[in-house]
Motif scaffolding. Structure first.
Motif, mmCIF file in Angstrom:
data_model
loop_
_atom_site.group_PDB
_atom_site.id
_atom_site.type_symbol
_atom_site.label_atom_id
_atom_site.label_comp_id
_atom_site.label_asym_id
_atom_site.label_seq_id
_atom_site.Cartn_x
_atom_site.Cartn_y
_atom_site.Cartn_z
ATOM 1 N N ASN A 1 0.842 -1.199 0.000
ATOM 2 C CA ASN A 1 0.000 0.000 0.000
ATOM 3 C C ASN A 1 0.877 1.248 0.000
ATOM 4 O O ASN A 1 2.035 1.200 0.422
ATOM 5 N N PRO A 2 0.326 2.377 -0.447
ATOM 6 C CA PRO A 2 1.107 3.623 -0.395
ATOM 7 C C PRO A 2 1.563 3.948 1.030
ATOM 8 O O PRO A 2 2.618 4.529 1.235
ATOM 9 N N ALA A 3 0.754 3.601 2.014
ATOM 10 C CA ALA A 3 1.123 3.741 3.431
ATOM 11 C C ALA A 3 0.606 2.498 4.143
ATOM 12 O O ALA A 3 -0.361 1.882 3.681
ATOM 13 N N PRO A 4 1.240 2.109 5.250
ATOM 14 C CA PRO A 4 0.783 0.907 5.954
ATOM 15 C C PRO A 4 -0.678 1.037 6.390
ATOM 16 O O PRO A 4 -1.078 2.058 6.941
ATOM 17 N N LEU A 5 -1.464 -0.007 6.122
ATOM 18 C CA LEU A 5 -2.880 0.008 6.490
ATOM 19 C C LEU A 5 -3.255 -1.199 7.340
ATOM 20 O O LEU A 5 -4.417 -1.436 7.604
ATOM 21 N N GLY A 6 -2.259 -1.958 7.741
ATOM 22 C CA GLY A 6 -2.522 -3.205 8.455
ATOM 23 C C GLY A 6 -2.788 -2.966 9.933
ATOM 24 O O GLY A 6 -3.142 -1.869 10.372
ATOM 25 N N ALA A 7 -2.610 -4.022 10.711
ATOM 26 C CA ALA A 7 -2.916 -3.974 12.143
ATOM 27 C C ALA A 7 -2.101 -2.909 12.857
ATOM 28 O O ALA A 7 -2.589 -2.258 13.786
ATOM 29 N N SER A 8 -0.872 -2.695 12.432
ATOM 30 C CA SER A 8 -0.022 -1.713 13.126
ATOM 31 C C SER A 8 -0.566 -0.302 12.976
ATOM 32 O O SER A 8 -0.341 0.556 13.827
ATOM 33 N N PHE A 9 -1.272 -0.059 11.903
ATOM 34 C CA PHE A 9 -1.860 1.262 11.681
ATOM 35 C C PHE A 9 -3.145 1.424 12.485
ATOM 36 O O PHE A 9 -3.469 2.509 12.960
ATOM 37 N N ARG A 10 -3.868 0.326 12.653
ATOM 38 C CA ARG A 10 -5.211 0.412 13.270
ATOM 39 C C ARG A 10 -5.195 0.156 14.764
ATOM 40 O O ARG A 10 -6.207 0.301 15.425
ATOM 41 N N ASN A 11 -4.059 -0.234 15.319
ATOM 42 C CA ASN A 11 -4.106 -0.707 16.718
ATOM 43 C C ASN A 11 -4.237 0.441 17.717
ATOM 44 O O ASN A 11 -4.254 1.611 17.363
ATOM 45 N N PHE A 12 -4.362 0.078 18.989
ATOM 46 C CA PHE A 12 -4.657 1.071 20.022
ATOM 47 C C PHE A 12 -3.417 1.811 20.506
ATOM 48 O O PHE A 12 -3.511 2.761 21.282
ATOM 49 N N GLY A 13 -2.264 1.328 20.121
ATOM 50 C CA GLY A 13 -1.040 2.013 20.503
ATOM 51 C C GLY A 13 -0.565 1.733 21.912
ATOM 52 O O GLY A 13 0.234 2.486 22.467
ATOM 53 N N LEU A 14 -1.024 0.634 22.479
ATOM 54 C CA LEU A 14 -0.601 0.310 23.845
ATOM 55 C C LEU A 14 0.673 -0.532 23.813
ATOM 56 O O LEU A 14 0.744 -1.526 23.095
ATOM 57 N N VAL A 15 1.651 -0.119 24.598
ATOM 58 C CA VAL A 15 2.855 -0.934 24.805
ATOM 59 C C VAL A 15 2.722 -1.470 26.221
ATOM 60 O O VAL A 15 3.070 -0.811 27.193
ATOM 61 N N TRP A 16 2.177 -2.656 26.333
ATOM 62 C CA TRP A 16 1.751 -3.171 27.638
ATOM 63 C C TRP A 16 2.580 -4.396 27.981
ATOM 64 O O TRP A 16 2.264 -5.510 27.588
ATOM 65 N N THR A 17 3.653 -4.179 28.724
ATOM 66 C CA THR A 17 4.590 -5.269 29.012
ATOM 67 C C THR A 17 4.066 -6.211 30.091
ATOM 68 O O THR A 17 4.488 -7.361 30.177
ATOM 69 N N LEU A 18 3.163 -5.729 30.900
ATOM 70 C CA LEU A 18 2.726 -6.485 32.075
ATOM 71 C C LEU A 18 2.076 -7.818 31.722
ATOM 72 O O LEU A 18 2.106 -8.755 32.508
ATOM 73 N N GLY A 19 1.502 -7.905 30.554
ATOM 74 C CA GLY A 19 0.811 -9.130 30.176
ATOM 75 C C GLY A 19 1.742 -10.257 29.779
ATOM 76 O O GLY A 19 1.281 -11.370 29.482
ATOM 77 N N GLN A 20 3.037 -10.010 29.764
ATOM 78 C CA GLN A 20 3.971 -11.039 29.307
ATOM 79 C C GLN A 20 4.449 -11.902 30.466
ATOM 80 O O GLN A 20 4.598 -11.436 31.596
ATOM 81 N N LYS A 21 4.728 -13.141 30.124
ATOM 82 C CA LYS A 21 5.198 -14.081 31.138
ATOM 83 C C LYS A 21 6.583 -13.667 31.633
ATOM 84 O O LYS A 21 7.460 -13.357 30.812
ATOM 85 N N PRO A 22 6.803 -13.661 32.968
ATOM 86 C CA PRO A 22 8.142 -13.321 33.467
ATOM 87 C C PRO A 22 9.201 -14.247 32.866
ATOM 88 O O PRO A 22 8.949 -15.427 32.636
ATOM 89 N N GLY A 23 10.375 -13.682 32.621
ATOM 90 C CA GLY A 23 11.449 -14.466 31.994
ATOM 91 C C GLY A 23 11.821 -13.835 30.662
ATOM 92 O O GLY A 23 11.715 -12.615 30.472
ATOM 93 N N ASN A 24 12.231 -14.679 29.726
ATOM 94 C CA ASN A 24 12.730 -14.172 28.447
ATOM 95 C C ASN A 24 11.705 -13.324 27.702
ATOM 96 O O ASN A 24 12.043 -12.302 27.111
ATOM 97 N N ILE A 25 10.454 -13.771 27.743
ATOM 98 C CA ILE A 25 9.434 -13.050 26.970
ATOM 99 C C ILE A 25 9.204 -11.665 27.572
ATOM 100 O O ILE A 25 9.076 -10.665 26.862
ATOM 101 N N TYR A 26 9.181 -11.615 28.887
ATOM 102 C CA TYR A 26 9.009 -10.316 29.551
ATOM 103 C C TYR A 26 10.208 -9.414 29.267
ATOM 104 O O TYR A 26 10.058 -8.219 28.984
#
Ligand SMILES: Cc1cc2nc3c(=O)[nH]c(=O)nc-3n(C[C@H](O)[C@H](O)[C@H](O)COP(=O)(O)OP(=O)(O)OC[C@H]3O[C@@H](n4cnc5c(N)ncnc54)[C@H](O)[C@@H]3O)c2cc1C
Length: 140
Positions: free
Chosen positions: A36-61
């Motif tokens: 597309n001329p500009a990104p129109l996928g999920a990254s464009f439409r998402n809520f913009g939350l960077v929410w680390t708390l939902g990740q499992k402690p350890g490597n993923i966190y």
């Protein structure tokens, strides 16, 4: 755009751009193809939350923390607005409060369990009557 590149990335969503960004940091010549001329996928439409708390402690966190730090750095360099608010989870029932208390005590993730009054002081959107007997919060 490079006429010759080491790596072609297909798609200018967050995954494609993160891949291209990190390859470029390593000195690779990268070209990104977006249909597309500009990104129109999920990254464009998402809520913009960077929410680390939902990740499992350890490597993923740890990876989530790295992702957040990358966002903060890019925001500083580009002037992209980022609101660093932390997040607050509300417990409406005693068993939910128990989960938050166990989470705060055992995961090693920096967070604190708040009384309703302390939570209200953190956010005017919070109504203490909504929450019993505790609420949990994590702040950056
Ligand atoms: C409504 C909504 C809210 C969300 N909120 C959040 C949130 O707050 N926080 C969070 O972390 N995540 C959130 N997500 C999830 C997050 O947005 C996605 O996980 C993430 O954006 C996926 O990124 P992506 O790069 O894989 O895909 P996309 O962003 O969809 O990017 C794929 C890109 O590839 C391009 N493309 C595809 N095929 C081709 C091709 N053949 N040639 C060239 N280009 C191509 C597409 O046009 C698109 O631009 C949300 C998702 C949605 C839908």
């Amino acid at each position: 755009m490079y006429q010759q590149a080491d790596t072609a990335v297909i798609g200018a969503g967050i995954v494609g751009l993160a891949t291209a960004y990190h390859l470029a940091l390593k000195g690779r010549k990268v070209v990104v193809f977006e249909r597309n001329p500009a990104p129109l996928g999920a990254s464009f439409r998402n809520f913009g939350l960077v929410w680390t708390l939902g990740q499992k402690p350890g490597n993923i966190y740890e990876r989530a923390l790295y992702g957040r730090a990358t966002w903060q750095q890019i925001a500083r360099e580009s002037g992209l607005p980022v609101e660093e608010n932390g997040s607050m989870l509300l417990a409406y029932h005693a068993d939910e409060a128990g989960v938050l208390e166990e989470f705060a005590a055992t995961t090693g993730i920096r967070c604190e369990v708040l009384t309703p009054e302390a939570a209200r002081q953190k956010s005017s959107a919070f109504r203490p009557g909504d929450c019993r007997p505790h609420c949990g919060a994590r702040w950056r």
